[in-house]
Design a protein around this motif. Sequence first.
Motif, PDB file in Angstrom:
ATOM      1  N   LEU A   1     -65.084  55.225  26.212  1.00  0.00           N
ATOM      2  CA  LEU A   1     -63.925  54.749  25.450  1.00  0.00           C
ATOM      3  C   LEU A   1     -64.352  54.282  24.062  1.00  0.00           C
ATOM      4  O   LEU A   1     -63.716  54.609  23.047  1.00  0.00           O
ATOM      5  N   SER A   2     -65.446  53.564  23.986  1.00  0.00           N
ATOM      6  CA  SER A   2     -65.911  53.072  22.684  1.00  0.00           C
ATOM      7  C   SER A   2     -66.412  54.223  21.803  1.00  0.00           C
ATOM      8  O   SER A   2     -66.200  54.219  20.590  1.00  0.00           O
ATOM      9  N   ILE A   3     -67.076  55.223  22.408  1.00  0.00           N
ATOM     10  CA  ILE A   3     -67.526  56.386  21.625  1.00  0.00           C
ATOM     11  C   ILE A   3     -66.330  57.138  21.068  1.00  0.00           C
ATOM     12  O   ILE A   3     -66.285  57.492  19.884  1.00  0.00           O
ATOM     13  N   ALA A   4     -65.325  57.380  21.918  1.00  0.00           N
ATOM     14  CA  ALA A   4     -64.138  58.111  21.473  1.00  0.00           C
ATOM     15  C   ALA A   4     -63.399  57.353  20.387  1.00  0.00           C
ATOM     16  O   ALA A   4     -62.883  57.961  19.431  1.00  0.00           O
ATOM     17  N   ALA A   5     -63.342  56.038  20.487  1.00  0.00           N
ATOM     18  CA  ALA A   5     -62.639  55.249  19.473  1.00  0.00           C
ATOM     19  C   ALA A   5     -63.310  55.385  18.116  1.00  0.00           C
ATOM     20  O   ALA A   5     -62.635  55.552  17.085  1.00  0.00           O
TER      21      ALA A   5
ATOM     22  N   ASP B   1     -60.068  46.785  29.926  1.00  0.00           N
ATOM     23  CA  ASP B   1     -61.129  47.500  29.207  1.00  0.00           C
ATOM     24  C   ASP B   1     -60.809  47.704  27.733  1.00  0.00           C
ATOM     25  O   ASP B   1     -61.701  48.100  26.954  1.00  0.00           O
ATOM     26  N   TRP B   2     -59.544  47.433  27.328  1.00  0.00           N
ATOM     27  CA  TRP B   2     -59.260  47.565  25.892  1.00  0.00           C
ATOM     28  C   TRP B   2     -60.105  46.599  25.080  1.00  0.00           C
ATOM     29  O   TRP B   2     -60.371  46.833  23.898  1.00  0.00           O
ATOM     30  N   GLN B   3     -60.556  45.525  25.720  1.00  0.00           N
ATOM     31  CA  GLN B   3     -61.338  44.531  24.995  1.00  0.00           C
ATOM     32  C   GLN B   3     -62.720  45.077  24.590  1.00  0.00           C
ATOM     33  O   GLN B   3     -63.381  44.484  23.734  1.00  0.00           O
ATOM     34  N   ALA B   4     -63.124  46.196  25.192  1.00  0.00           N
ATOM     35  CA  ALA B   4     -64.387  46.815  24.780  1.00  0.00           C
ATOM     36  C   ALA B   4     -64.314  47.336  23.346  1.00  0.00           C
ATOM     37  O   ALA B   4     -65.353  47.629  22.731  1.00  0.00           O
TER      38      ALA B   4
ATOM     39  N   LEU C   1     -59.229  47.137  15.637  1.00  0.00           N
ATOM     40  CA  LEU C   1     -58.842  47.368  17.025  1.00  0.00           C
ATOM     41  C   LEU C   1     -57.610  48.269  17.090  1.00  0.00           C
ATOM     42  O   LEU C   1     -57.540  49.180  17.918  1.00  0.00           O
ATOM     43  N   ARG C   2     -56.632  47.983  16.241  1.00  0.00           N
ATOM     44  CA  ARG C   2     -55.396  48.777  16.264  1.00  0.00           C
ATOM     45  C   ARG C   2     -55.693  50.257  16.044  1.00  0.00           C
ATOM     46  O   ARG C   2     -55.211  51.133  16.766  1.00  0.00           O
ATOM     47  N   ASP C   3     -56.518  50.548  15.042  1.00  0.00           N
ATOM     48  CA  ASP C   3     -56.842  51.943  14.760  1.00  0.00           C
ATOM     49  C   ASP C   3     -57.603  52.595  15.907  1.00  0.00           C
ATOM     50  O   ASP C   3     -57.340  53.742  16.272  1.00  0.00           O
ATOM     51  N   ARG C   4     -58.535  51.835  16.478  1.00  0.00           N
ATOM     52  CA  ARG C   4     -59.335  52.392  17.569  1.00  0.00           C
ATOM     53  C   ARG C   4     -58.494  52.637  18.813  1.00  0.00           C
ATOM     54  O   ARG C   4     -58.518  53.727  19.391  1.00  0.00           O
ATOM     55  N   LEU C   5     -57.772  51.611  19.220  1.00  0.00           N
ATOM     56  CA  LEU C   5     -57.016  51.720  20.460  1.00  0.00           C
ATOM     57  C   LEU C   5     -55.926  52.776  20.358  1.00  0.00           C
ATOM     58  O   LEU C   5     -55.810  53.662  21.224  1.00  0.00           O
ATOM     59  N   LEU C   6     -55.117  52.706  19.317  1.00  0.00           N
ATOM     60  CA  LEU C   6     -54.048  53.701  19.186  1.00  0.00           C
ATOM     61  C   LEU C   6     -54.623  55.091  18.944  1.00  0.00           C
ATOM     62  O   LEU C   6     -54.050  56.088  19.392  1.00  0.00           O
ATOM     63  N   GLY C   7     -55.756  55.166  18.231  1.00  0.00           N
ATOM     64  CA  GLY C   7     -56.385  56.469  18.018  1.00  0.00           C
ATOM     65  C   GLY C   7     -56.770  57.124  19.318  1.00  0.00           C
ATOM     66  O   GLY C   7     -56.552  58.330  19.525  1.00  0.00           O
ATOM     67  N   VAL C   8     -57.364  56.335  20.251  1.00  0.00           N
ATOM     68  CA  VAL C   8     -57.727  56.871  21.561  1.00  0.00           C
ATOM     69  C   VAL C   8     -56.482  57.246  22.347  1.00  0.00           C
ATOM     70  O   VAL C   8     -56.418  58.324  22.962  1.00  0.00           O
ATOM     71  N   LEU C   9     -55.477  56.366  22.341  1.00  0.00           N
ATOM     72  CA  LEU C   9     -54.264  56.644  23.104  1.00  0.00           C
ATOM     73  C   LEU C   9     -53.564  57.914  22.618  1.00  0.00           C
ATOM     74  O   LEU C   9     -52.948  58.634  23.408  1.00  0.00           O
ATOM     75  N   GLY C  10     -53.662  58.197  21.332  1.00  0.00           N
ATOM     76  CA  GLY C  10     -53.001  59.373  20.777  1.00  0.00           C
ATOM     77  C   GLY C  10     -53.816  60.648  20.900  1.00  0.00           C
ATOM     78  O   GLY C  10     -53.298  61.735  20.618  1.00  0.00           O
ATOM     79  N   ALA C  11     -55.098  60.540  21.317  1.00  0.00           N
ATOM     80  CA  ALA C  11     -55.964  61.724  21.394  1.00  0.00           C
ATOM     81  C   ALA C  11     -56.368  62.082  22.804  1.00  0.00           C
ATOM     82  O   ALA C  11     -56.736  63.227  23.064  1.00  0.00           O
TER      83      ALA C  11
END
Length: 1004
Positions: free
Chosen positions: A150-154, A109-112, A85-95
Amino acid sequence: MTPGRRSSTFTRLLRHGFTDPSAAERLLDGPELAPVRDDPVLLEALGATADPDLALHGLVRLLEAQDGPTAHRELLDTLIAAKPLRDRLLGVLGASAALTDHLARHPADWQALVMYEPQDLHPGLMEFERGLAGATDPVSLRVAYRRCLLSIAARDVCGTTDVAETAAELADLATATLRTALAIAQAHAPEDAAACRLAVIAMGKCGGHELNYVSDVDVIFVAEATEATTEAKALTSATRLASHLMRICSETTVEGSIWPVDANLRPEGRNGPLVRTLSSHLAYYQRWAKTWEFQALLKARPVAGDADLGQAYIDALEPMVWTAAERDNFVPDVQKMRRRVVENIPASEIERELKLGPGGLRDVEFAVQLLQLVHGRTDQSLRSGTTLDALQALAAGGYVGREDAARLDEAYRFLRSMEHRIQLYRLRRTHLVPVAEEDQRRLGRSLGLRTDPAAELIREWKRHTGVVRRLHEKLFYRPLLDAVAQLAPGEARLSLEAARARLVALGYADPAAALRHLEALASGVTRKAAIQRTLLPVLLGWFADSADPDAGLLNFRKVSDALGKTPWYLRLLRDEGAAAENLARVLSAGRLAPDLLMRAPEAVALLGDGDGTGMRGAGLAPRERAPLEQEILAAVGRAENAEQAVTAARGVRRRELFRTAAADIVGSYGTETSPAEADQGALVDRVGAAVSDLTAATLAGTLRAVVREGWGETLPTRFAMIGMGRFGGHELGYGSDADVVFVHEPQDGVDEHEAAAAANKVVAEMRRLLQLPSADPPLLIDADLRPEGKSGPLVRTLKAYEAYYRRWSLVWESQALLRAEPVAGDEDLGRRFTALIDPLRYPRHGLAEDAVREIRRLKARMESERLPRGADPKLHTKLGPGGLSDVEWTVQLFQLRHGWDHPGLRTTRTREALSAAREAGLLSAEEAEILDEAWVLATRVRNAVMLVRGRAGDTFPTEPRELSAVGRYLGYGAGHAGDMLDAYRRTTRRARTVVEELFYGDGT
């Protein structure tokens, strides 16, 4: 925070890629991150994102938006404990600033991103339909769409999916969105839903399962009436549903828009009805559709609505797609359309255009689609709407080289990744590479570039666009494509069963033997056989466009057998410009060039582009004398003895003779040649210069070999060879002897007898070595033009020549010296020989009348005595009326009489001297043109006879097939040999009339 701690944190932030560590420190010290501010895991994870500053700011915004302390703490705990989750969420936030905004508006929606199941790693259409299932209006659909996005981008930014998988997921999400939007529209108007069957056909990148993050979704609508309604009512209802579907997806709401639905690829574009029946679609494509519309249909895929109707649409139109290449000018039309796209890019954007610019994504897609449409008619493995899948199929089928396909695949993936990450940042439709350094830095880091992200990004981008640009030019403008496209469907990929009828129709005299060659070349399941099956239908037509198709096919089999295991051979024919057509022309034009090629099959490489420009036969450009001689001398230097040295020199000569013969044949067909190459005189001059330079270089190498073996590096006497006749005039033909005279001068302190013995030994050894048995065309040294002819010594000193010419020289010897030019050996000695003879060949006071009469007497005697018994004088190229001797003796009489007064006449070249005589007013422009045309034509005939028969001849062959081959070389089609002979007689008759006036009358 203490100053020491602040300094330590500041340094760590810089090391982790933050560009504004002061602002980052303030955010880390804020209340939102207080529980985890000292946790090194968080800082490491932020540093791994594309933009750590953007990721940290987005995380604080997301924490601030949480509904109460419990939700806030749950997010922090999960963030620290769960690495996926950490990698996905922060990865999206940084991109993606746009998806960060979405999370700030919908903080739950972060729970997705929490799930980490197999279906979550690579979800399909069903998972996306479930994700959109609760949407009942445009606003809720947008929220659900962004949650899925969001899930695709993560998965994308974390590397769980590659660029092709991401594009396929985006296409599946688009499909699910279209289905949901259609369901909403149908629920809003159930009476319309009941009145029609409506199918939505995805086109473009959505249809090809390779969608971008932000892109128009291209569609076509097709409808049919239900049993209870008329066609008119059904179309009205279907149009309302389609329009509503488009508004649901395209219009902007408080949650923004999804993407525009674009129906402009439909028949008649925006001017045509939005919805048509299947029969209406068919009628349009059968009668009115343009080439590009069939290219667009290559990616058509039913995605929503009535599945049976959608499939019926594909089934009905697919045969039209895969026969589109048979349309007139199909390949040029597609190529022209691609050029128009580039021309319409604004000048201010073309250097930044990632998609449409030169070397961009569209170059890959157009090249792949063109190859698919041409070859997919007969090879169903190529019928994919997905670019990378189609490229892999083209490589597997041998239509694209494996290495080229791998490079295109790598470049396309990189460019698509760039496009994805550019669009992901703001979720805006753009294909322009950003100019701001901070944007380039974020983009570079998102692609894994870390040392100097912005500079590395631009460097990699330019490298990949360079690869694409080069390979696009190579594949997209491949001449073989147009030739394959013009074949009938049954001919486009060789079928041995249907080959016999085609061979007979094409004029093969022995179709049974030709079939055996075809079976040997194209049967089997190897990649080599697959490529041959693609090449041979076109090659058969090119062979048939010659005087001897059977010989062309037989020779092709021999070359292919010799080079079949060489990886570059078939790749060259398939990929490199006009190589395949050049080879077909060369192999079916006669005996000389194929015989040379069989002795050195690797010379096939000369038939390609050579310089990579795509210019026809660029590898056939003649080589300069200096590098040619250097290569031969280097080969001689590596040999162990004189015989091996001459064998090496002969190898270079063989290859270069093939280069010259092939260039002559290719140029003579006049296809795609420049005006200079198509000019008959230019072709003659090029052959004469090339063969003469090659002969001189070969003699220089032979001389070096003889001297080195007999005397080391220094001969006891200076030694030079003087070219005479056609050799000295740079006018040698393929079968010409090398007329020379030898001159020497003792080195200081060397006895004259020793020097003479050495010089004679050199001449004898050179002649012996060059006469050793060989399958190569012979190179005979003829020294009969020396003083006293065959009765005189082979070699004389410069002083001996001076004494002879002063006392005994005859007028015919002065005439022979007009074409004397040093060709090998001691350059200074050669120049002094030339200075010695200039007063003889360009006499200060011209010629006395008795000398003129002597020349005329010798000419008449030669005509009467040397013409072969039984030969038709009017067709003898050398001695016949208006032939070579007539023109040359006339020109030479001008030189002897006026060379002193007109320096332009002091040349060994016939055509140059003729031009100089015209400029000096010694004959009219019309007379000069008539003589030049006759001389060029007679020379061309002699060259043609050697190319066709493999042996020299001065008259036209009598065997019909050989005569026809000479005619093809001279530009006459099949069955026009009589026209060729009539034209020759007419040309030489006119020349003889001029000669009678200028040579035998008072014209000179």
